[in-house]
Design an enzyme around this catalytic site. Structure first.
Site, PDB file in Angstrom:
ATOM      1  N   ASP A 245       9.611   5.659 -10.260  1.00  0.00           N
ATOM      2  CA  ASP A 245       9.272   6.181 -11.290  1.00  0.00           C
ATOM      3  C   ASP A 245       9.890   7.727 -11.929  1.00  0.00           C
ATOM      4  OD1 ASP A 245       7.436   4.062 -11.702  1.00  0.00           O
ATOM      5  OD2 ASP A 245       5.595   5.298 -11.507  1.00  0.00           O
TER       6      ASP A 245
ATOM      7  N   LYS B 173      -0.760  -4.249  -3.516  1.00  0.00           N
ATOM      8  CA  LYS B 173      -1.946  -3.569  -3.039  1.00  0.00           C
ATOM      9  C   LYS B 173      -1.964  -2.083  -3.719  1.00  0.00           C
ATOM     10  CE  LYS B 173      -4.545  -2.553   0.746  1.00  0.00           C
ATOM     11  NZ  LYS B 173      -4.649  -1.268   0.904  1.00  0.00           N
TER      12      LYS B 173
ATOM     13  N   SER C 195       0.748  -1.285   0.048  1.00  0.00           N
ATOM     14  CA  SER C 195      -0.127   0.079   0.052  1.00  0.00           C
ATOM     15  C   SER C 195       0.815   1.411  -0.009  1.00  0.00           C
ATOM     16  CB  SER C 195      -0.995  -0.100   1.212  1.00  0.00           C
ATOM     17  OG  SER C 195      -2.063   0.916   1.294  1.00  0.00           O
TER      18      SER C 195
END
Length: 559
Positions: A311, A325, A300
């Site tokens: 990223d 998740k 999460s």
């Protein structure tokens, strides 16, 4: 009986109203309105009939919770009904605070023991020790009680007192300990220190994304930087971190990323959940090299941070693939101090990927959800053009470590033998030789081995388990009689010798045992500090982050 019926009617009407409100706002057509209204009326009628005619008295709260839980089981494991009695546990998950004594519990057969004690907690101040057997709490015997039941007795408002009768782990004497409950706050940053050969790498452990954890993380980094002017890089350890508050994940990213940067976006069935979350504050440092550690238990909010750092090519992710998740939960009030925690959206990292690994909307013939189909896994690009994939957690840039322990260590752990021996060790050693850098001597390990010789810790190796399966298959296929001699010989050959297994897994067993012993003297901070010495993933992070050329290469797209 009249009072019972009155309470039941109120309960049914409350449940009916809440369900209508929660469901009707989602309805799009007349058919769905009718279908929900019809079924809610059927539910209420069943409840009335049960209350009136069932042979024994019913418990409305218990019966309804069973029904609600069964309904929610058809969705995902993160959508839960939180009753009034469970609300404190839920709030602890988001705040890290609760009223209690500051100690974990251990269950051995039918007895409950004091487990790990938190430093400077009411339990420590009252003279409780890890390994003390709890006999009663305020006169209530706890023999054969569950850990949840005992935990409930220990929790309460800060400042209130309770009397715990224990059998002391060090003296075997029974005594009453008067403990004054306090507000226990489990720090989300239990350890921060300098690592590496030159002690120029900041290491910070973040265990959960509770309220203000980003502030605490920033303060920890400030303190390390102030006392270590030569700090060159940061290792952020998110292994085992199950997540928590999304806003805190954004704030943690903001520590290393400038303001105005998209960190995560959410998309749900309702447009109100379509949101972008950008960094808004001043960063702590946007240039210092960063390594983020993850494993299969990083989930999460942990994956938001790791995925965003990856990223944006802001740092290197090291470890094993994260949990996967990619769902966001919100809570809705239900009245009577109960809440519904439900999944409202999926989240997407800056590259546009969703790392959700399990598809709960599609299930097999047995009702089990499956992994996201390969056809739905997409490929995305980081800021520098590196390829990353959706649908299965965050894949580290550098793979390191393993999450598996041997069958032997698993058996010793489940039987509480590491815990029991550490209690015995602390009983006979007032101080710890070597402090937080403690190591077992050869003689001490031999003593542990001798102590185990009288203990039952039977287990099966992977080979034995596979052989059992092969034998069962042979019997099913009616081939056993023809191969039983060979199977028996093979079974004899692979049968493990526990003493030999102990020697083969000596390094792993010693590492776990040393860590348990250190925690008795130096609490959680000491446990974490001691574990860093033999941590393969941390060692790999130090190796990578100490080489700027390697970091630069890892963050560039492969040509």
């Amino acid at each position: 009986m009249t009072e019972f019926k009155s309470h039941t009617r109120q309960f049914i009407w409350g449940t009916f109203t809440i369900c209508c409100f929660g469901l009707f706002i989602q309805a799009k057509t007349t058919d769905s309105y009718f279908e929900m209204s019809k079924n809610l009326e059927v539910f209420a009628n069943i409840f009335k009939e049960l209350n009136t005619y069932y042979v024994d008295p019913i418990e409305p709260g218990k019966l309804t919770k069973t029904g609600i839980d069964a309904m929610l089981n058809d969705l995902d494991p993160y959508t839960n009904y939180i009753t009034e009695s469970d609300i404190e546990d839920y709030e602890f998950m988001t705040t890290g605070k609760y009223g209690g004594i500051g100690a974990a519990l251990q269950k051995k057969e039918k007895d409950v023991y004091v487990g790990e004690i938190y430093e400077n907690s009411p339990a420590q101040k009252a003279g409780l020790h890890s390994g003390d057997k709890i006999i009663s709490i305020d006169g209530k015997n706890v023999y054969d009680k569950t850990i949840d039941d005992v935990s409930l007795l220990l929790k309460g408002s800060s400042g209130t007192k309770l009397v715990i009768k224990v059998k002391d782990a060090f003296s075997d004497v029974e005594s009453d300990k008067v403990v004054t409950r306090g507000e226990i706050e489990i720090s989300s940053v239990p350890y921060a220190g300098m690592i590496g050969a030159s002690k120029d790498i900041a290491y910070v452990k973040l265990t959960q994304f509770t309220m203000n954890c980003s502030k605490l993380l920033r303060q920890s980094l400030d303190s390390l930087k102030k006392n270590n002017a030569g700090m060159k890089s940061v290792v952020l350890d998110l292994r085992g971190n199950p997540g928590g508050l999304l806003d805190e994940a954004v704030e943690v990213c903001n520590i290393f990323i400038d303001r105005g940067q998209l960190v995560v976006s959410t998309k749900g069935k309702n447009k109100e959940w379509d949101k972008n979350f950008n960094t808004e504050g001043s960063p702590w440092d946007t240039q210092i090299p960063v390594a983020v550690l993850v494993n299969g238990s990083s989930a999460s909010a942990s994956e938001i941070v790791a995925g965003t750092i990856q990223d944006l090519d802001r740092g290197v992710v090291i470890g094993t693939k994260s949990y996967g998740k990619g769902l966001v939960q919100a809570t809705r009030p239900l009245g009577f101090n109960a809440r519904l925690k439900l999944t409202t959206a999926k989240y997407y990292t800056p590259s546009g990927r969703c790392i959700q690994a399990i598809d709960y909307s599609h299930r097999d013939e047995n009702g089990n959800p499956d992994k996201i189909a390969d056809s739905l896994i997409g490929t995305f690009k980081t800021k520098n053009g590196r390829l990353v994939k959706s649908g299965g957690g965050v894949t580290p840039d550098v793979t390191a470590g393993t999450e598996k322990i041997s069958a032997l260590s698993g058996a010793l752990y489940s039987k509480n033998y590491f815990f029991d021996y550490a209690t015995q060790y602390a009983r006979s050693h007032k101080t710890l030789n070597g402090g937080e850098n403690f190591s077992l001597t050869a003689a001490e390990f031999a003593d542990f081995s001798n102590w185990l010789s009288s203990k039952d810790y039977s287990y099966k190796t992977k080979t034995e388990i596979l052989l059992d399966s092969l034998t069962a298959a042979a019997q099913q296929d009616k081939l056993y009689d023809a191969s039983k001699t060979e199977l028996a010989a093979l079974k004899t050959k692979v049968m493990h010798d526990k003493k030999q297994d102990l020697l083969k897994n000596k390094e792993e067993v010693m590492r776990i045992l040393e860590n348990e012993i250190v925690s008795r003297y130096y609490f959680q901070k000491g446990r974490i500090n001691q574990s860093l010495r033999n941590d393969e993933v941390v060692s790999k992070a130090v190796e990578v982050i100490s080489r700027p050329d390697q970091v630069k290469s890892l963050l560039q797209a492969q040509k």
